[in-house]
Design a protein around this motif. Structure first.
Motif, PDB file in Angstrom:
ATOM      1  N   ILE A   2       0.810  -1.247   0.259  1.00 60.12           N
ATOM      2  CA  ILE A   2      -0.059  -0.098   0.055  1.00 60.12           C
ATOM      3  C   ILE A   2       1.068   1.111   0.005  1.00 60.12           C
ATOM      4  O   ILE A   2       1.884   1.432   0.708  1.00 60.12           O
ATOM      5  N   GLU A   3       0.595   2.198  -0.780  1.00 59.70           N
ATOM      6  CA  GLU A   3       1.281   3.508  -1.018  1.00 59.70           C
ATOM      7  C   GLU A   3       0.625   4.704  -0.322  1.00 59.70           C
ATOM      8  O   GLU A   3      -0.878   4.561  -0.371  1.00 59.70           O
ATOM      9  N   PHE A   4       1.456   5.293   0.527  1.00 62.86           N
ATOM     10  CA  PHE A   4       0.728   6.485   1.233  1.00 62.86           C
ATOM     11  C   PHE A   4       1.264   7.836   0.479  1.00 62.86           C
ATOM     12  O   PHE A   4       2.354   7.773   0.153  1.00 62.86           O
ATOM     13  N   SER A   5       0.463   8.884   0.275  1.00 60.67           N
ATOM     14  CA  SER A   5       0.924  10.074  -0.209  1.00 60.67           C
ATOM     15  C   SER A   5       1.826  10.871   0.964  1.00 60.67           C
ATOM     16  O   SER A   5       1.967  10.299   1.954  1.00 60.67           O
ATOM     17  N   GLU A   8      -0.458  11.938   3.576  1.00 60.09           N
ATOM     18  CA  GLU A   8      -0.703  10.938   4.728  1.00 60.09           C
ATOM     19  C   GLU A   8       0.501  10.350   5.582  1.00 60.09           C
ATOM     20  O   GLU A   8       0.448  10.134   6.796  1.00 60.09           O
ATOM     21  N   ARG A  20       0.056   0.114  14.370  1.00 58.61           N
ATOM     22  CA  ARG A  20      -0.981   0.111  13.467  1.00 58.61           C
ATOM     23  C   ARG A  20      -2.427   0.492  14.295  1.00 58.61           C
ATOM     24  O   ARG A  20      -3.098   1.567  14.072  1.00 58.61           O
ATOM     25  N   SER A  47      -8.903   8.730   4.464  1.00 61.40           N
ATOM     26  CA  SER A  47      -7.872   7.774   3.443  1.00 61.40           C
ATOM     27  C   SER A  47      -6.737   6.849   4.223  1.00 61.40           C
ATOM     28  O   SER A  47      -6.690   5.785   3.954  1.00 61.40           O
ATOM     29  N   VAL A  48      -6.339   7.502   5.197  1.00 63.81           N
ATOM     30  CA  VAL A  48      -5.293   6.785   6.055  1.00 63.81           C
ATOM     31  C   VAL A  48      -5.949   5.636   6.682  1.00 63.81           C
ATOM     32  O   VAL A  48      -5.345   4.847   6.593  1.00 63.81           O
ATOM     33  N   GLN A  50      -8.653   4.113   5.917  1.00 58.57           N
ATOM     34  CA  GLN A  50      -8.966   2.980   4.942  1.00 58.57           C
ATOM     35  C   GLN A  50      -7.621   2.174   4.570  1.00 58.57           C
ATOM     36  O   GLN A  50      -7.721   0.927   4.417  1.00 58.57           O
ATOM     37  N   LYS A  51      -6.648   2.796   4.323  1.00 53.70           N
ATOM     38  CA  LYS A  51      -5.336   2.006   4.071  1.00 53.70           C
ATOM     39  C   LYS A  51      -4.888   1.350   5.207  1.00 53.70           C
ATOM     40  O   LYS A  51      -4.491  -0.226   5.128  1.00 53.70           O
ATOM     41  N   LYS A  54      -6.669  -2.084   5.564  1.00 52.51           N
ATOM     42  CA  LYS A  54      -6.376  -3.049   4.538  1.00 52.51           C
ATOM     43  C   LYS A  54      -4.880  -3.720   4.735  1.00 52.51           C
ATOM     44  O   LYS A  54      -4.622  -4.770   3.985  1.00 52.51           O
ATOM     45  N   MET A  55      -4.096  -3.127   5.829  1.00 53.17           N
ATOM     46  CA  MET A  55      -3.002  -3.837   6.303  1.00 53.17           C
ATOM     47  C   MET A  55      -2.890  -4.646   7.531  1.00 53.17           C
ATOM     48  O   MET A  55      -3.628  -4.479   8.386  1.00 53.17           O
TER      49      MET A  55
END
Length: 67
Positions: A2-5, A8, A20, A47-48, A50-51, A54-55
């Motif tokens: 997963i990529e974070f901006s 983020e 986490r 957004s953070v 949600q990501k 997922k991990m």
């Protein structure tokens, strides 16, 4: 992976207590204190979250947020 901006990553570095699950809790607490007008922070934190959901913990521990 997963990529974070960049934004983020900055949010993660500011709020993360090192785990986490701890970060998820901190972001939810922060969201509860936001004003209605702070829509950008709401979107960014969502957004953070949600990501993060997922991990798993091992994937989070392997992330290098300083890249």
């Amino acid at each position: 992976m997963i990529e974070f901006s960049l934004d983020e990553k900055i949010m993660i570095l500011l709020y993360s207590p090192g785990t986490r699950s701890g970060l998820i809790a901190e972001l939810k607490m922060m969201q509860s204190q936001l004003m209605i007008s702070e829509k950008r922070l709401v979107r960014l934190s969502e957004s953070v979250l949600q990501k993060l959901n997922k991990m798993n913990d091992a994937e989070f521990e392997d992330m290098d947020f300083f890249e």
